[in-house]
Motif scaffolding. Structure first.
Motif, PDB file in Angstrom:
ATOM      1  N   LEU A 206     -48.766 -34.216 -77.517  1.00  0.00           N
ATOM      2  CA  LEU A 206     -49.835 -34.381 -76.711  1.00  0.00           C
ATOM      3  C   LEU A 206     -51.454 -33.843 -76.642  1.00  0.00           C
ATOM      4  N   ASN A 207     -51.771 -33.186 -76.831  1.00  0.00           N
ATOM      5  CA  ASN A 207     -53.040 -31.908 -77.128  1.00  0.00           C
ATOM      6  C   ASN A 207     -53.001 -31.508 -78.488  1.00  0.00           C
ATOM      7  N   TYR A 208     -52.184 -32.029 -79.410  1.00  0.00           N
ATOM      8  CA  TYR A 208     -51.953 -31.809 -81.048  1.00  0.00           C
ATOM      9  C   TYR A 208     -52.304 -32.692 -81.734  1.00  0.00           C
ATOM     10  N   PRO A 209     -51.831 -33.780 -81.286  1.00  0.00           N
ATOM     11  CA  PRO A 209     -51.330 -34.688 -82.437  1.00  0.00           C
ATOM     12  C   PRO A 209     -51.569 -35.260 -83.800  1.00  0.00           C
ATOM     13  N   ASP A 210     -52.522 -34.394 -84.116  1.00  0.00           N
ATOM     14  CA  ASP A 210     -52.837 -34.184 -85.749  1.00  0.00           C
ATOM     15  C   ASP A 210     -52.218 -32.424 -86.262  1.00  0.00           C
ATOM     16  N   HIS A 211     -51.348 -31.936 -85.288  1.00  0.00           N
ATOM     17  CA  HIS A 211     -51.231 -30.736 -86.173  1.00  0.00           C
ATOM     18  C   HIS A 211     -50.381 -30.517 -87.251  1.00  0.00           C
ATOM     19  N   PRO A 212     -50.802 -29.872 -88.568  1.00  0.00           N
ATOM     20  CA  PRO A 212     -49.590 -30.107 -89.494  1.00  0.00           C
ATOM     21  C   PRO A 212     -48.620 -29.715 -89.151  1.00  0.00           C
ATOM     22  N   SER A 213     -47.911 -29.056 -88.608  1.00  0.00           N
ATOM     23  CA  SER A 213     -46.288 -28.951 -87.913  1.00  0.00           C
ATOM     24  C   SER A 213     -45.772 -30.763 -87.129  1.00  0.00           C
ATOM     25  N   LEU A 214     -46.266 -31.630 -87.377  1.00  0.00           N
ATOM     26  CA  LEU A 214     -46.288 -32.992 -86.980  1.00  0.00           C
ATOM     27  C   LEU A 214     -46.496 -33.569 -87.671  1.00  0.00           C
ATOM     28  N   ALA A 215     -45.023 -34.272 -88.616  1.00  0.00           N
ATOM     29  CA  ALA A 215     -45.129 -35.105 -89.405  1.00  0.00           C
ATOM     30  C   ALA A 215     -44.422 -37.082 -88.715  1.00  0.00           C
ATOM     31  N   SER A 216     -45.097 -37.457 -88.781  1.00  0.00           N
ATOM     32  CA  SER A 216     -45.240 -38.831 -88.127  1.00  0.00           C
ATOM     33  C   SER A 216     -44.233 -38.767 -86.991  1.00  0.00           C
ATOM     34  N   GLY A 217     -45.020 -38.013 -86.196  1.00  0.00           N
ATOM     35  CA  GLY A 217     -44.193 -37.826 -85.075  1.00  0.00           C
ATOM     36  C   GLY A 217     -42.961 -36.711 -84.672  1.00  0.00           C
ATOM     37  N   ASN A 218     -42.451 -36.369 -86.074  1.00  0.00           N
ATOM     38  CA  ASN A 218     -41.225 -35.149 -85.598  1.00  0.00           C
ATOM     39  C   ASN A 218     -41.965 -34.072 -86.465  1.00  0.00           C
ATOM     40  N   PHE A 219     -41.361 -32.875 -85.232  1.00  0.00           N
ATOM     41  CA  PHE A 219     -41.692 -32.111 -85.551  1.00  0.00           C
ATOM     42  C   PHE A 219     -40.779 -31.248 -87.522  1.00  0.00           C
ATOM     43  N   LYS A 220     -42.159 -30.323 -87.890  1.00  0.00           N
ATOM     44  CA  LYS A 220     -41.570 -29.750 -88.908  1.00  0.00           C
ATOM     45  C   LYS A 220     -41.859 -28.700 -89.055  1.00  0.00           C
ATOM     46  N   PRO A 221     -40.339 -27.788 -89.188  1.00  0.00           N
ATOM     47  CA  PRO A 221     -40.337 -25.824 -88.986  1.00  0.00           C
ATOM     48  C   PRO A 221     -40.810 -25.684 -89.875  1.00  0.00           C
ATOM     49  N   ARG A 222     -41.328 -24.348 -89.264  1.00  0.00           N
ATOM     50  CA  ARG A 222     -42.026 -23.332 -90.961  1.00  0.00           C
ATOM     51  C   ARG A 222     -40.994 -22.882 -91.738  1.00  0.00           C
ATOM     52  N   GLU A 223     -40.246 -22.142 -90.960  1.00  0.00           N
ATOM     53  CA  GLU A 223     -38.897 -21.677 -91.235  1.00  0.00           C
ATOM     54  C   GLU A 223     -38.044 -22.063 -91.613  1.00  0.00           C
ATOM     55  N   LYS A 224     -37.011 -22.817 -92.734  1.00  0.00           N
ATOM     56  CA  LYS A 224     -35.169 -22.729 -92.580  1.00  0.00           C
ATOM     57  C   LYS A 224     -34.381 -22.186 -91.428  1.00  0.00           C
ATOM     58  N   ASP A 225     -33.731 -23.246 -91.074  1.00  0.00           N
ATOM     59  CA  ASP A 225     -32.071 -21.713 -90.600  1.00  0.00           C
ATOM     60  C   ASP A 225     -31.836 -21.078 -92.130  1.00  0.00           C
ATOM     61  N   VAL A 226     -31.300 -19.527 -92.160  1.00  0.00           N
ATOM     62  CA  VAL A 226     -30.483 -19.330 -93.294  1.00  0.00           C
ATOM     63  C   VAL A 226     -29.387 -19.474 -92.699  1.00  0.00           C
ATOM     64  N   ASP A 227     -28.543 -19.098 -93.179  1.00  0.00           N
ATOM     65  CA  ASP A 227     -27.568 -20.018 -93.669  1.00  0.00           C
ATOM     66  C   ASP A 227     -26.872 -17.917 -93.668  1.00  0.00           C
ATOM     67  N   ASN A 228     -26.136 -17.375 -92.474  1.00  0.00           N
ATOM     68  CA  ASN A 228     -26.127 -15.878 -92.817  1.00  0.00           C
ATOM     69  C   ASN A 228     -24.511 -15.397 -92.356  1.00  0.00           C
ATOM     70  N   ARG A 229     -23.613 -16.574 -92.698  1.00  0.00           N
ATOM     71  CA  ARG A 229     -22.219 -16.389 -93.612  1.00  0.00           C
ATOM     72  C   ARG A 229     -21.970 -15.392 -94.403  1.00  0.00           C
ATOM     73  N   SER A 230     -20.807 -15.233 -94.108  1.00  0.00           N
ATOM     74  CA  SER A 230     -19.990 -14.599 -95.248  1.00  0.00           C
ATOM     75  C   SER A 230     -19.987 -15.340 -96.513  1.00  0.00           C
ATOM     76  N   TRP A 231     -19.250 -14.995 -97.753  1.00  0.00           N
ATOM     77  CA  TRP A 231     -19.194 -15.703 -98.522  1.00  0.00           C
ATOM     78  C   TRP A 231     -17.593 -16.223 -97.893  1.00  0.00           C
ATOM     79  N   ILE A 232     -17.199 -15.990 -97.663  1.00  0.00           N
ATOM     80  CA  ILE A 232     -15.528 -16.017 -97.551  1.00  0.00           C
ATOM     81  C   ILE A 232     -15.429 -17.391 -96.423  1.00  0.00           C
ATOM     82  N   SER A 233     -17.155 -17.074 -95.834  1.00  0.00           N
ATOM     83  CA  SER A 233     -17.070 -18.138 -94.296  1.00  0.00           C
ATOM     84  C   SER A 233     -17.356 -19.089 -94.967  1.00  0.00           C
ATOM     85  N   LYS A 234     -18.346 -19.057 -96.039  1.00  0.00           N
ATOM     86  CA  LYS A 234     -19.344 -20.691 -96.492  1.00  0.00           C
ATOM     87  C   LYS A 234     -17.832 -21.430 -97.281  1.00  0.00           C
ATOM     88  N   ALA A 235     -17.024 -20.290 -98.783  1.00  0.00           N
ATOM     89  CA  ALA A 235     -15.923 -21.037 -99.307  1.00  0.00           C
ATOM     90  C   ALA A 235     -14.871 -21.708 -98.454  1.00  0.00           C
TER      91      ALA A 235
END
Length: 327
Positions: free
Chosen positions: A237-266
């Motif tokens: 509403l207040n900052y429609p041209d903010h760099p974090s907004l891409a086509s009205g959708n929010f673009k996070p600066r940092e992605k979620d990091v997968d902290n699971r162990s290798w056995i959990s991922k496997a």
């Protein structure tokens, strides 16, 4: 060799004559003040400082005493001695609180802190001032604010106000850098607090939109979807041209990091480790759980026994069927 000795003697004699000339005890107050003015005009600030200090010490109640103290503040500023400047300004304010030019002392204190970060390196290298220690900027802002508050009609007030705007933007931008640092380190509660601090304390600065973006991203990482959506709507509403907004959708600066162990991922999460934490299981939540456990341990044994007796006892059939059958 004899000639060299003569040259050394002549050099020492010349230096001694110059030194004695600077502290000539026969100079009158007017002559000493005029010499100090000549040094200032010639940008010989070290000699001017010497003359002004001598003038103040020899004629503390003379006609030029107060003016010499003010010009000593200026000489310290031009000679790049901010600590001596602040000490002289504080002394003048303490000795002459009702002086007509006391506002100058307040202004120079703020100016000394304002220029403190702009040393020789900062003048010639493209350094980002928003990422440096904000201590001097904060001191300068407070000193200029004191000047504007006490002397709103001062000739220095307009310049002080413009510098305050710059310093406020600088301090807000520094908080944004800190918030991004916490996001990168996955310290989401700390990042959230920084974003909220920016929004609450730095209104009308360009960094408010960044503060809302930090809050939105921190809430998302903490799985607080309702609060994240509220912050996002405010940002849109207040900052429609903010760099974090891409086509009205929010673009996070940092992605979620997968902290699971290798056995959990496997094993696609079928086998997990007890050390793995959910994204929302932050240090703050662990602190709350620890406080609850400590409080439970402090319950008197008699009360704890009574509470345990009130709990319904489950039958073996109920336990075996995980509560589906039996009571």
């Amino acid at each position: 060799m004899h000639l060299r000795h003569l040259l050394l003697i002549a050099l020492f004699t010349l230096l001694s004559a110059c030194a004695s000339k600077e502290i000539d005890t026969d100079l009158s107050e007017t002559a000493l003040y005029q010499q100090a003015q000549t040094n200032l005009d010639n940008k010989n600030y070290s000699s001017a400082i010497t003359k002004l200090k001598a003038l103040e010490s020899r004629y503390p109640f003379g006609r030029y005493a107060e003016q010499a103290q003010l010009e000593l503040i200026y000489a310290y500023y031009k000679n790049l001695e901010p600590e001596a400047l602040r000490a002289s300004a504080d002394r003048f304010i303490r000795l002459h609180p009702q002086h007509a030019n006391v506002d100058y002392a307040y202004y120079m204190k703020g100016l000394a802190s304002f220029d403190q970060d702009r040393g020789l390196v900062a003048r010639f290298l493209p350094l980002d001032m928003t990422q440096r220690d904000p201590g001097a900027a904060r001191d300068s802002y407070n000193q200029f604010a004191q000047l504007v508050s006490r002397f709103p009609n001062s000739r220095y007030a307009p310049d002080a106000k413009q510098r305050m705007i710059y310093l406020r933007n600088l301090l807000a931008a520094y908080e944004v850098h800190v918030g991004h640092y916490y996001l990168k380190r996955q310290s989401y509660v700390a990042a959230l607090n920084r974003g909220r601090y920016i929004v609450e304390n730095f209104q009308e600065t360009p960094s408010v939109g960044d503060g809302l973006a930090i809050m939105t991203e921190a809430y998302q990482h903490l799985a607080l979807d309702d609060l994240a959506q509220t912050s996002l709507e405010t940002l849109k509403l207040n900052y429609p041209d903010h760099p974090s907004l891409a086509s009205g959708n929010f673009k996070p600066r940092e992605k979620d990091v997968d902290n699971r162990s290798w056995i959990s991922k496997a094993t696609l999460g079928l086998i997990t480790s007890d050390k793995e934490l959910r994204p929302q299981q932050t240090q703050a939540s662990k602190d709350i759980i620890r406080q609850y456990e400590n409080a439970a341990e402090q319950i008197p044994s008699t009360v704890r026994t009574a509470l345990d007796q009130e709990k319904p006892k489950r039958s073996w059939l109920n336990r075996l069927t995980f509560g589906l059958l039996g009571t």
